[in-house]
Design an enzyme around this catalytic site. Structure first.
Site: not given
Length: 513
Positions: A210, A250
């Protein structure tokens, strides 16, 4: 357009990653679908049986209900006891892939490590782990240096805090509750490896990195996707592979960045797919989607909606790639955003941009179902396109249940993304599973999970407003025929070489509810 095999390129010069099932995965918060990890497993083994090969469990660490819905854990190595234990996670992983988040860029300002720095300042052994303005700009920063920093929200990424009695500008890319870490330090790597070790010991075999794009902060750059970022990502990939896990990166940005990143990691998101599908199904124009099908990475995780908003930057031009056009021109992107707002009855406008907190510059906050005007037929068609495009399809729990924008939750929290983060009761789940649009999705998901053709070769054919997306493996085939202008579709598949019709648009409603 050439046919595309389903191969996944290997990450060069690092230990090879283990194989991961390529069938559909569910994305869900354990507390918002089921209630905890064990009951989420019960849904996957019960009414959702056969539809999913895996599940991405959104942050379940302590606490799962912080200021950023778990993306600000105080302890990233512990399952929040309100959701279960590591034994529950290992049981969830029995027979399926489990993905979990490694929050690479930051930790909670309430973490024990940062609280020690607040109290003791530079005397804390954790002090080097946390970034301040001076960490990156030890000789001071000019106005040009600060203006160059890329951030997904307005304003500068700093928060004034008192550390050991001294006022400092702490680097906070996202919110003041999320303090950025300095991956140049031993302390940061000790922390990150402890997180990876805890997750892989708990049965997690895919790690979603993330906000990794923001980790490589360097003076003289925009502090986003720098060469340092690539080096840090490579180091995490190597550590993950050594522990039997794959890595999904991501990153929102220009589509060419995704193509480049895909060559260096196991998996990337296809964030361009959702706006291209919306554009196609609201205009009848398949040309941009057709172009993307010819150049997109094969090692992609496909989505329509996620716990975040619908990305726009992923199909547009970007300051990060000056002079490079996007997959859609700016006028088409502006028109698409307005259609989403119109289709949602204006509710997405209330949840997006300056209208709500957690402001993002590149996303529209809206359920995918509302973005298509609650038109069941076009909505199921959108899901079918996702399932037939090469990659690992992930289906967000609100999307699976054809959920509408949760304006009550938005009013309660003021957080724009919460319109697409509904907390489902058991009765609401049961009612949703009986809806034609949900039953049709489950039929398609079970086909995608079990049919051998999807392990073969992908053959896309696009002509005007119509397309045929076809998979073949030996004598077995599965194909989707569609008309983007009318929303008509049909899915055909073979069983032992004999073709049958699996699903058509007549199986779902043809107009908004």
């Amino acid at each position: 357009m050439t046919d595309q095999p389903a191969a996944t390129p290997a990450v060069p010069d690092v230990p090879p990653a283990p194989a991961v099932r390529t069938g559909p995965q569910l994305i869900a918060y354990a507390d918002r679908l089921g209630g905890d990890v064990a009951r989420l497993a019960g849904l996957l083994d019960g009414p959702l049986a056969g539809a999913f090969d895996g599940v991405h469990v959104l942050p379940f660490f302590t606490p799962f209900d912080g200021t950023d819905a778990g993306f600000d854990p105080r302890d990233h190595t512990v399952v929040d006891p309100r959701l279960g234990t590591w034994d529950d996670v290992r049981r969830l992983a029995d027979g399926r892939t489990v993905m979990a988040d490694v929050i690479v860029n930051h930790v909670s300002a309430e973490s024990a490590q940062f609280q020690d720095v607040r109290e003791r300042g530079d005397a804390s052994p954790w002090a080097p782990m946390f970034l301040t303005l001076g960490s990156v700009f030890p000789d001071g920063a000019t106005e040009q240096d600060l203006a160059r920093i890329y951030r997904p929200r307005p304003g500068l990424p700093f928060t004034a805090m008192t550390l050991g009695g001294e006022r400092r500008l702490v680097w906070t890319t996202f919110t003041p509750d999320q303090v950025d870490i300095d991956l140049r330090t031993t302390q940061a790597w000790d922390y990150l490896t402890s997180v990876v070790d805890a997750l892989t010991a708990g049965g997690v075999t895919v790690l979603r990195l993330d906000a990794v794009g923001y980790t490589g902060k360097e003076a003289g750059t925009d502090c986003f996707m720098t060469p340092a970022t690539a080096a840090y990502t490579r180091r995490i990939v190597e550590h993950a592979h050594a522990r039997g896990a794959q890595v999904l990166v991501e990153v929102h940005g220009h589509y060419l960045q995704q193509v480049e990143i895909a060559q260096t990691v196991d998996l990337v998101y296809d964030f361009a797919l959702p706006p291209l599908v919306l554009h196609a199904l609201t205009t009848g124009d398949l040309a941009p989607l057709d172009r993307w099908l010819g150049i997109r990475p094969a090692n992609a995780v496909t989505v329509l909606d996620t716990h975040d908003g619908i990305g726009i930057v992923d199909v547009g031009p970007s300051d990060l790639r000056p002079g490079e056009p996007g997959l859609l021109p700016p006028a088409d992107i502006d028109a698409l955003v307005e259609r989403i707002h119109d289709n949602s009855g204006g509710t997405s406008r209330q949840a997006t941009g300056a209208a709500a907190s957690n402001l993002d510059l590149y996303q529209v906050n809206c359920t995918f179902y509302d973005a298509l005007g609650r038109d069941d037929r076009r909505y199921v068609l959108a899901r079918l396109v996702q399932l037939f495009v090469p990659g690992i399809p992930q289906v967000y729990y609100v999307g699976l249940l054809a959920g509408e924008n949760d304006m009550d939750l938005l009013a309660a929290t003021g957080v724009g993304r919460d319109v697409n983060r509904h907390r489902y009761t058991d009765d609401e789940v049961a009612a949703a599973l009986d809806r034609p649009a949900v039953r049709a999705q489950l039929t398609a998901l079970r086909l995608r999970t079990t049919h051998p053709a999807f392990g073969g070769t992908f053959h896309p054919e696009v002509t005007g407003t119509t397309a045929r997306l076809r998979w073949t493996s030996g004598a077995e085939t599965a194909e989707l025929e569609l008309d983007a202008a009318t929303g008509a579709f049909a899915v055909h598949a073979t069983t032992h070489g004999v073709s049958r019709t699996v699903l058509t648009d007549s199986d779902v409603a043809s107009s908004p509810a």
